[in-house]
Design a protein around this motif. Structure first.
Motif, PDB file in Angstrom:
ATOM      1  N   GLY A  86       0.670  -1.181   0.091  1.00 35.07           N
ATOM      2  CA  GLY A  86       0.144  -0.103  -0.078  1.00 35.07           C
ATOM      3  C   GLY A  86       0.812   1.440   0.012  1.00 35.07           C
ATOM      4  N   PRO A  87       1.554   1.346  -1.037  1.00 38.19           N
ATOM      5  CA  PRO A  87       2.846   2.343  -0.912  1.00 38.19           C
ATOM      6  C   PRO A  87       2.139   3.714  -1.040  1.00 38.19           C
ATOM      7  N   VAL A  88       2.706   4.840  -0.423  1.00 41.80           N
ATOM      8  CA  VAL A  88       2.240   6.236  -0.547  1.00 41.80           C
ATOM      9  C   VAL A  88       3.253   7.196  -0.963  1.00 41.80           C
ATOM     10  N   ALA A  89       3.019   8.378  -1.349  1.00 43.76           N
ATOM     11  CA  ALA A  89       1.661   8.994  -1.708  1.00 43.76           C
ATOM     12  C   ALA A  89       1.668   8.933  -3.212  1.00 43.76           C
ATOM     13  N   LEU A 136      -9.381  10.057   0.862  1.00 42.22           N
ATOM     14  CA  LEU A 136      -9.172   8.624   0.649  1.00 42.22           C
ATOM     15  C   LEU A 136      -9.175   7.655   1.814  1.00 42.22           C
ATOM     16  N   LEU A 137      -8.637   8.249   2.944  1.00 45.09           N
ATOM     17  CA  LEU A 137      -8.580   7.679   4.049  1.00 45.09           C
ATOM     18  C   LEU A 137      -9.962   7.230   4.609  1.00 45.09           C
ATOM     19  N   ILE A 193      -6.434   4.078  -1.332  1.00 44.69           N
ATOM     20  CA  ILE A 193      -4.917   5.101  -1.051  1.00 44.69           C
ATOM     21  C   ILE A 193      -3.909   4.799  -1.946  1.00 44.69           C
ATOM     22  N   ALA A 194      -3.579   3.336  -2.182  1.00 49.20           N
ATOM     23  CA  ALA A 194      -2.585   2.875  -2.903  1.00 49.20           C
ATOM     24  C   ALA A 194      -3.353   2.527  -4.302  1.00 49.20           C
ATOM     25  N   SER A 195      -3.720   3.437  -5.234  1.00 48.82           N
ATOM     26  CA  SER A 195      -4.517   3.011  -6.344  1.00 48.82           C
ATOM     27  C   SER A 195      -3.612   1.827  -7.163  1.00 48.82           C
TER      28      SER A 195
END
Length: 258
Positions: free
Chosen positions: A124-127, A140-141, A201-203
């Protein structure tokens, strides 16, 4: 019963906590939580990975009830602290597994200290480069919270309370300013990008962009899961990591292995 130890480490002005489970000789995994969180929401993944090797979960300074540092700590300083922690513990090269903002700290350690990394796993890498404002991330959260099961949300919000708003917001600024898509190009070890298929969040587009930026990276989606996939589908995530390591790390010789 698999032996486990918990220790607190002082690295300069920073305090870290490690929770270590000693598994079979070979691979050592370092699990790095995300913003506001602690090792607790990595506990299921921690247990699932112990069949493969030694697993170390870390609580970063200011998180998980640890003291807040007396100064601002950016991504680079936190990564240097993590690297110094690994040096002190004497693990040798590890598989760095980060979730959410933990992917930034993990990637930065691998970029700055390639001698400490065997592989990097970004969960689930950001951002997302198209969504780097506070309002966008908050939206998103909120979507993710609706999709997560109640017990996962309870765990997240309990850790948010322990973190507190001031430290959270200080780290959020660094999270939104960090260009992981640029730094990942400096990582010289195998990279796995992993996401839940319904993670807002991680599209998928962002994760494809990130995996393309890393030389020869793999991208895996866990069907039906969202951002905290390491908690809600720990077995599937652990299996993906084990398979990736078995395929990509074959033939690597760790320091001291003959």
């Amino acid at each position: 019963m698999t032996p486990e130890t918990q220790q607190t480490h002082r690295i300069g002005s920073l305090r870290f906590r490690t929770i270590t489970t000693y598994g079979p000789a070979g691979t050592t995994f370092l699990l790095v939580h995300g913003i506001g969180m602690s090792h607790r929401y990595l506990a299921r993944l921690h247990r699932s990975l112990t069949a493969r090797g030694t697993v170390i979960s870390v609580d970063l300074p200011g998180f998980g009830g640890l003291p807040k540092p007396g100064h601002d700590v950016d991504i680079e300083e936190m990564a240097d602290g993590l690297a110094a922690l690994l040096d002190a513990v004497g693990t040798g090269p590890v598989v760095l597994v980060g979730q959410s903002m933990g992917t930034q700290w993990a990637a930065e350690v691998a970029a700055r200290r390639p001698d400490l990394a065997r592989a990097v796993v970004l969960i689930g890498p950001v951002a997302d480069e198209r969504r780097r404002t506070v309002l966008q991330q908050a939206g998103l959260l909120a979507v993710d919270t609706v999709r997560e099961p109640p017990r996962a949300n309870a765990l997240v919000f309990a850790d948010y309370l322990r973190c507190g708003p001031f430290w959270y917001l200080a780290q959020l600024r660094h999270m939104l300013g960090y260009r992981i898509e640029n730094r990942i190009t400096r990582v010289q070890v195998p990279v796995l990008v992993l996401r839940g298929s319904r993670d807002p969040i991680a599209s998928r587009t962002w994760c494809r962009r990130l995996s393309a930026a890393a030389d020869g990276a793999a991208l895996i989606e866990i069907p039906g899961r969202v951002h905290n996939v390491q908690h809600t589908a720990a077995g599937a995530v652990a299996s993906a990591i084990r398979d990736f390591c078995a395929a990509r790390l074959a033939g690597q010789v760790r320091e001291g292995d003959g």
